[in-house]
Scaffold this active site. Structure first.
Site, short mmCIF file in Angstrom:
data_model
loop_
_atom_site.label_atom_id
_atom_site.label_comp_id
_atom_site.label_asym_id
_atom_site.label_seq_id
_atom_site.Cartn_x
_atom_site.Cartn_y
_atom_site.Cartn_z
N CYS A 89 10.65 9.14 0.86
CA CYS A 89 11.77 8.20 0.81
C CYS A 89 12.62 8.40 -0.44
O CYS A 89 12.13 8.80 -1.50
CB CYS A 89 11.24 6.77 0.85
SG CYS A 89 12.49 5.57 1.39
N ASP B 252 4.16 -2.69 1.23
CA ASP B 252 4.50 -2.31 -0.13
C ASP B 252 4.05 -3.42 -1.07
O ASP B 252 3.62 -4.49 -0.62
CB ASP B 252 6.03 -2.11 -0.23
CG ASP B 252 6.44 -1.22 -1.39
OD1 ASP B 252 5.60 -0.93 -2.26
OD2 ASP B 252 7.62 -0.82 -1.43
#
Length: 217
Positions: free
Chosen positions: A6, A136
């Site tokens: 990412c 996350d």
């Protein structure tokens, strides 16, 4: 093991990362992120990586119309919702992007997934299918990419693998710890941003290559 790299911000890095064989790259359209990518650059990244790697757009509290426009222009394969969006807002986005898979990010608060079950149930009730749930760490004022890990053993015990969408583990993963994290959590996939960088928002190809290898070992 599905692997996403990412925070790709330029064509050259996108090309080189794609050659390393991840399943997906993340293009971050959140303007306050150090990994923010503009529409024009994302379009050029799409041209450079066509048919080589999935392109997933990362969005934080953004309008469904804007997301849909970027999804078309930048040839996004999927959309990752990473903000504080309600189930109704996720539904609006899902409808706007025309059937592209929706990945839902959820920031784990301490040792709790409080609220996730309710959110997923609300999504299901209004007909929204979540392709994957990215867990996350919760850091005040940030929406990912902080380098903070989640409590892996707790996540492994509390995530309902049999009933919830496929689990994508994120948060503080590196080439050094990803194999341990995978063994502890047994996720469907992993996602790395800061853990593949030599400095903030600058990808290190050696670190990325090692991360992919160790995630799949």
């Amino acid at each position: 093991m599905w692997v996403k790299i990412c925070g790709i911000r330029d064509e050259s890095t996108a090309d080189q990362v794609a050659q390393l064989g991840p399943d997906a790259i993340g293009l971050n359209f959140y303007s306050k992120s150090p990994r923010f990518v503009t529409r024009d650059i994302a379009i050029r990244i799409a041209q450079r990586t066509a048919d080589r790697v999935q392109r997933i757009g990362v969005f934080v509290n953004q309008d469904a119309v804007e997301i849909a426009s970027l999804a078309v222009d930048c040839r996004l394969d999927a959309v990752q919702i990473h903000g504080d969006e309600s189930a109704v807002q996720v539904a609006e986005i899902a409808h706007a992007v025309g059937g592209r898979p929706i990945y839902r990010a959820w920031r784990m608060d301490g040792e709790s997934l409080a609220g996730l079950q309710e959110h997923l149930a609300e999504c299901q009730a209004i007909g929204i299918q979540i392709a994957g749930c990215l867990i996350d760490s919760r850091v005040a004022g940030a929406y990912g990419g902080t380098g903070h890990t989640v409590p892996w053993e707790v996540l492994s015990r509390t995530y309902r693998h049999e009933n919830w969408p496929p689990l994508i583990l994120a948060g503080g993963l590196t080439a050094q710890n990803v194999a341990t994290a995978v063994a502890a959590v047994k996720p469907w996939g992993v996602d790395v941003a800061s853990g593949g960088e030599s400095s903030p928002a600058t990808k290190d190809l050696d670190l990325v290559a090692a991360f992919i290898k160790n995630a799949r070992s």
